[in-house]
Motif scaffolding. Sequence first.
Motif, PDB file in Angstrom:
ATOM      1  N   HIS A   1       0.822  -1.202   0.000  1.00 22.12           N
ATOM      2  CA  HIS A   1       0.000   0.000   0.000  1.00 22.12           C
ATOM      3  C   HIS A   1       0.859   1.257   0.000  1.00 22.12           C
ATOM      4  N   GLY A   2       2.017   1.202  -0.638  1.00 21.32           N
ATOM      5  CA  GLY A   2       2.851   2.397  -0.740  1.00 21.32           C
ATOM      6  C   GLY A   2       2.721   2.988  -2.134  1.00 21.32           C
ATOM      7  N   PRO A   3       2.192   4.221  -2.234  1.00 26.95           N
ATOM      8  CA  PRO A   3       2.027   4.816  -3.562  1.00 26.95           C
ATOM      9  C   PRO A   3       3.364   4.994  -4.281  1.00 26.95           C
ATOM     10  N   GLY A   4       4.424   5.293  -3.524  1.00 29.97           N
ATOM     11  CA  GLY A   4       5.740   5.446  -4.147  1.00 29.97           C
ATOM     12  C   GLY A   4       6.170   4.127  -4.766  1.00 29.97           C
ATOM     13  N   SER A   5       6.001   3.051  -4.005  1.00 33.69           N
ATOM     14  CA  SER A   5       6.342   1.736  -4.525  1.00 33.69           C
ATOM     15  C   SER A   5       5.518   1.424  -5.762  1.00 33.69           C
ATOM     16  N   ALA A   6       4.241   1.805  -5.710  1.00 32.33           N
ATOM     17  CA  ALA A   6       3.348   1.497  -6.820  1.00 32.33           C
ATOM     18  C   ALA A   6       3.834   2.173  -8.098  1.00 32.33           C
ATOM     19  N   ARG A   7       4.232   3.425  -7.944  1.00 32.37           N
ATOM     20  CA  ARG A   7       4.689   4.153  -9.130  1.00 32.37           C
ATOM     21  C   ARG A   7       5.974   3.535  -9.669  1.00 32.37           C
ATOM     22  N   SER A   8       6.866   3.160  -8.748  1.00 32.85           N
ATOM     23  CA  SER A   8       8.117   2.547  -9.182  1.00 32.85           C
ATOM     24  C   SER A   8       7.858   1.225  -9.877  1.00 32.85           C
ATOM     25  N   VAL A   9       6.888   0.470  -9.351  1.00 36.13           N
ATOM     26  CA  VAL A   9       6.578  -0.824  -9.957  1.00 36.13           C
ATOM     27  C   VAL A   9       6.109  -0.630 -11.394  1.00 36.13           C
ATOM     28  N   ALA A  10       5.234   0.371 -11.610  1.00 35.34           N
ATOM     29  CA  ALA A  10       4.729   0.618 -12.957  1.00 35.34           C
ATOM     30  C   ALA A  10       5.892   0.944 -13.893  1.00 35.34           C
ATOM     31  N   ALA A  11       6.802   1.799 -13.425  1.00 34.20           N
ATOM     32  CA  ALA A  11       7.944   2.176 -14.267  1.00 34.20           C
ATOM     33  C   ALA A  11       8.836   0.969 -14.538  1.00 34.20           C
ATOM     34  N   ALA A  12       9.067   0.158 -13.487  1.00 28.94           N
ATOM     35  CA  ALA A  12       9.952  -0.988 -13.633  1.00 28.94           C
ATOM     36  C   ALA A  12       9.367  -2.001 -14.608  1.00 28.94           C
ATOM     37  N   LEU A  13       8.051  -2.187 -14.546  1.00 28.12           N
ATOM     38  CA  LEU A  13       7.424  -3.160 -15.438  1.00 28.12           C
ATOM     39  C   LEU A  13       7.533  -2.687 -16.886  1.00 28.12           C
ATOM     40  N   ASP A  14       7.328  -1.378 -17.087  1.00 32.90           N
ATOM     41  CA  ASP A  14       7.489  -0.837 -18.435  1.00 32.90           C
ATOM     42  C   ASP A  14       8.908  -1.068 -18.940  1.00 32.90           C
ATOM     43  N   GLU A  15       9.866  -0.903 -18.042  1.00 33.39           N
ATOM     44  CA  GLU A  15      11.266  -1.001 -18.431  1.00 33.39           C
ATOM     45  C   GLU A  15      11.632  -2.440 -18.748  1.00 33.39           C
ATOM     46  N   LEU A  16      11.136  -3.346 -17.931  1.00 29.13           N
ATOM     47  CA  LEU A  16      11.542  -4.751 -18.054  1.00 29.13           C
ATOM     48  C   LEU A  16      10.768  -5.466 -19.152  1.00 29.13           C
ATOM     49  N   GLY A  17       9.485  -5.175 -19.265  1.00 25.45           N
ATOM     50  CA  GLY A  17       8.650  -5.883 -20.219  1.00 25.45           C
ATOM     51  C   GLY A  17       8.642  -7.383 -19.966  1.00 25.45           C
ATOM     52  N   PRO A  18       8.226  -7.832 -18.800  1.00 27.45           N
ATOM     53  CA  PRO A  18       8.298  -9.249 -18.449  1.00 27.45           C
ATOM     54  C   PRO A  18       7.281 -10.081 -19.236  1.00 27.45           C
ATOM     55  N   ASP A  19       7.534 -11.402 -19.307  1.00 25.54           N
ATOM     56  CA  ASP A  19       6.517 -12.252 -19.908  1.00 25.54           C
ATOM     57  C   ASP A  19       5.706 -12.977 -18.829  1.00 25.54           C
ATOM     58  N   LEU A  20       6.047 -12.720 -17.558  1.00 19.37           N
ATOM     59  CA  LEU A  20       5.228 -13.250 -16.464  1.00 19.37           C
ATOM     60  C   LEU A  20       5.383 -12.317 -15.260  1.00 19.37           C
ATOM     61  N   VAL A  21       4.253 -11.968 -14.658  1.00 23.49           N
ATOM     62  CA  VAL A  21       4.292 -11.167 -13.432  1.00 23.49           C
ATOM     63  C   VAL A  21       3.888 -12.072 -12.272  1.00 23.49           C
ATOM     64  N   VAL A  22       4.754 -12.167 -11.276  1.00 23.58           N
ATOM     65  CA  VAL A  22       4.427 -12.940 -10.078  1.00 23.58           C
ATOM     66  C   VAL A  22       4.188 -11.955  -8.943  1.00 23.58           C
ATOM     67  N   ILE A  23       3.086 -12.153  -8.232  1.00 23.22           N
ATOM     68  CA  ILE A  23       2.738 -11.243  -7.132  1.00 23.22           C
ATOM     69  C   ILE A  23       2.654 -12.050  -5.852  1.00 23.22           C
ATOM     70  N   GLU A  24       3.166 -11.487  -4.796  1.00 27.37           N
ATOM     71  CA  GLU A  24       3.096 -12.167  -3.507  1.00 27.37           C
ATOM     72  C   GLU A  24       1.641 -12.315  -3.086  1.00 27.37           C
ATOM     73  N   GLY A  25       1.269 -13.509  -2.695  1.00 26.99           N
ATOM     74  CA  GLY A  25      -0.119 -13.772  -2.308  1.00 26.99           C
ATOM     75  C   GLY A  25      -0.402 -15.246  -2.491  1.00 26.99           C
ATOM     76  N   ALA A  26      -1.389 -15.734  -1.765  1.00 28.97           N
ATOM     77  CA  ALA A  26      -1.681 -17.165  -1.840  1.00 28.97           C
ATOM     78  C   ALA A  26      -1.973 -17.564  -3.282  1.00 28.97           C
ATOM     79  N   PRO A  27      -1.397 -18.687  -3.778  1.00 33.76           N
ATOM     80  CA  PRO A  27      -1.593 -19.089  -5.172  1.00 33.76           C
ATOM     81  C   PRO A  27      -3.057 -19.307  -5.516  1.00 33.76           C
TER      82      PRO A  27
END
Lengths: 769, 363
Positions: A19-45
């Motif tokens: 729930h950190g807006p700063g982290s959220a913004r960084s994540v969006a930028a990082a995803l754009d930069e990396l262009g992953p083919d899979l996103v894994v998010i912490e949380g019960a499968p």
Amino acid sequence: MTTVPTDAPRVEVLGVRHHGPGSARSVAAALDELGPDLVVIEGAPELDALVEHAGDPGLVPPVAGLVYAVDAPRRSAFYPLAVFSPEWVALQWAVAHGVDVRFADLPAVHVLADGPTPEEPTEPLEEGAPEPASGTTAVGIAPDRPDAIGMLAEAAGYDDPERWWEDAVEHRSTSSLARFALIREAMAEVRATVSHEDPENLRREAAMRRVVRAALKAGARRIAFVCGAYHAPALQLEDFPPATHDNRLLTGLPRTKVAATWAPWTADRLSVASGYGAGVTSPGWYQHLFVSWQQHDVGDRAGVVPGWLTRVARALRAEELDAAPATVVEAVRLADALAAVRGRPSVGLTELDDATRTVLCEGSDLPLQLVNRTLVIGEELGRVPDGVPMTPLAQDLARLQRSTRLKPSPTATTVVLDLRKPAQRERSLLLHRLALLGVPWGRPADAGRSTGTFKEAWLLEWEPEFAVAIVEAGLYGTTVVDAAEARVTERAREARDLAALGGLVEECLTAELPRALGAVVDTLADRTARQHDTLALLEAVEPLARTRRYGDVRGADTSRVADVLATVVARAAVGLRPACSALDDDAAARMKGAIDGAHRGIALLEDDGLAGPWRGALVAVAADRELHGLVSGRVNRLLLDAGALDPDEASRRLSRRLSVGAVPTAAAAWVEGFLEGEALLLLLDRALLRIVDDWVSGIDETTFEDLLPLLRRTFARFEPAERRQIGTTLRHRGDAVEATADGAPSGVDWDLGRPALLRVAELLGLEVR
Amino acid sequence: MTVTSTDLLRAHAEDQYAAELAALAAADDRPRPPRWRLSPWAVTTYLLGGTLDDGTVITPKYVGARRLMEIAVASLATDRALLLLGVPGTAKTWVSEHLAAAISGSSTLVVQGTAGTPEESLRYGWNYARLLAEGPSRDAMVPSPVMRAMETGALVRVEELTRIPADVQDSLISILSEKSLPIPELDDEIQALQGFNLIATANNRDKGVNDLSSALKRRFNTLVLPLPGTLAEEVDIVQTRVASIGHSLQLPIEVESLSEIERVVTIFRELRSGVTLNQRTTVKSPSATLSTAEAISVMTNGVALAAHFGDGVIRADDVAAGLTGAVVKDPVQDRIVWQEYLETVVKDRPEWTDLYRACRELG
């Protein structure tokens, strides 16, 4: 940054603050930069099943992923997501770019299995977090050790981790990925200081690695893993321990069957204040930060402060407080100056609050609290599209709605229920229980002209907000009965006085919650022992007595209630006389009401053990001439009606009270207390009527004008027919023959009344001579 | 005859703490607003105390939340006037004096607000002898402290703002918003130099005396100074102040008897809040304010009694008289409250027997 050959699989760990807006913004930028083919998010499968709904426009945050054990739904875990949560941003990015999403954590099938029993809930995932409202386990999307980013920020002298993130992370490097690498290094240092790793955490990280391994095996080449920063050092691909090591940690865990769903959430529930362990202090502020940042460039954060203070000013104006635009300008300047004085690179919520209090609220905290509720925490309400699987409580409710054939409808309808019929009684129980849960689907309505207690009328109206209320109620339990009982138990704990507890006892009865009844009665017994306020004791009598009287009809065990009631009545009787002294008009009115209620309650039970001491107390009060007229008059009347007061003595007292020496206002109060109720007394006992009449005619004019409202109020309570009759009697008083020796009114035409009398005697089975 | 500051009954803050101010100015390398002697950071340090890099110890002038002092300093730095509100004895005047001393190097530009304060005290008056002899001119004017502060770009203090009649108060409006003081008689005006600002204090207990107009209110940043939060904090304040007053009165004893201060402060706090410190007994509150300032005066009084009529050690007898006088302001109502308190609370504390006896003897 990790250097890997371009063809080798790559896992970028994005360690965030939940729930950190700063982290959220960084994540969006990082995803754009990396262009992953899979996103894994912490949380019960198990949450994977919910990804299909993530792109649905009907899914509006704040929402929560909810995982619960199917056989024991009370064992459940919530994963709340706000628009500014990094996890939500990652999820939305993946959906928008058509990239697969997986959730990785220790599977809920293990976490929720063999965990806490419904009676003894503990926190299966979350350490050190405050326990949520009740039995249900609310868990953050990654229930971390104490907020790791927060720890770093604190070490750097920041009180708001978001500001630290902005200053220390955002400004460090142009590449978002490099920023996350820095976070990972910092976190590795933090973890190096931890001497003993919690085995639960080790298992969770092993489970996360297992998901990554599986994904790599399935062919993913570029994986972005969004997780709590604390886990980042453990998820470095090149540092992975052998798979067998992780598998060993994960074997032999208990299992249970679980289900997952989306549930609408509220900003309030995101806040730490609601008891949510991984919550943030100010969701509304974070939302503002995130939205402002989205609207402006990264370099331009000018919008944040004026934007916030303008919203504050608007909120204040909505509460009808002055907040001129000019003062907003001053507040902005003060906030900036404060940040400078405190040596902070940017203005934070602390500065904004200080500036608001000083400039806009004239130094007062009260207006600030209004703003706090609406802005800092926020009143956002999440929405969940149709077709999403439902929460356990909602499922139970839907089942009950089907079985009782009560359909939710937004148009108001009235239903009348006959409690003697089982099917209709089920409906009544459902409505009562929902009302206890804060879902006022049905409101009690007038049951019409029926004095029986078997009829109930309800006004039914379903409002969309109830969906949220049901989710909130879901924190108390997973079935309507369970939740209602937990809620009542909690309310009993919080209840301020005996009257409230007495009311709860009754509600338990009408809603048929025997287990909760036990808890409430326990609390009540405990409170009674400590209660010194006779008024509170008196007010508790009637609901308790009703419970005792009608409880058996509904099949509840009320013997404990009887014990408590005996104590309450005994103590109220002892304290009655002192409690009646030195009352002003308002206090006397309340006391009179309380005595009336207690008297009704005691009369209901026909128990001499209770009635004896009570009557003794009333006699003592009635005989005391120093008490407030209203109370004294009322008590005398109660005793007269109960036959415990000689009518002659009653008229003596009335006469004494209404004699010249008495203060007219006190006399009028006595009359009001004495005459309240049925007018038959005055009609039948001519002696009393005469005293009242003499008194009224004897008052001098100016005093009479003062007394008029009081007298009018007294007599206005009589039925019109009774009033007319009193008037007629008084008009003929002069020429009427005085009452005969046997007390029967004279002037009665016996011949005229004879047929009626005979008929009545016949009905009563009396022998007619 | 030259008068040194040690002869003075009470030295100005800037003289009393001249060494600290000089050390701060020397160590202070942060940007200063125009005409400020110190940077906002140094002013805050001066108020709250600390140790400088060169080892100089700055004594704390204000014991309480750091936030409040930061807001006060930041307000002054934004050219908004500062209004300090609080019940008596919450260090409003004390804070304003030290702010002026630290920021402008002088705490002497002050207007004492009373019901009789005329407009001349806020604007300017005339020297009528010169006015008649020379006609209206700048030389014939008698500038008020406010006007002098505007001319020199300094801080001016207005004490007890709400005691000043409302129409006189309102003459501050144009000074605070336009930062200029028109002189229609000379068809001239005084324009404030950078650095000019105003600190007002007001008692929010008797707010109703002459409540500020909303126009004036909007020109102030309002800061409410609370009563000390904890017992330890309040004891600390009383001790510091009693020691400094005792020093200036040349009373020959040291206030080492912390326990006596603690008892007085405890009694004040309990009567003020209406409940004993252990939250077990409810007590009635007297009509007296029972501020920290009064606790200080009770202790000073006790110190003087012990020094002149006793053996130099402060005992229960020495504070009892002052204590009774501070609590019992209304001879009927408060006496009952005080007796009740003595009988229900003081009597039951074994280690307070001496105090109980001393107070009972006074009746």
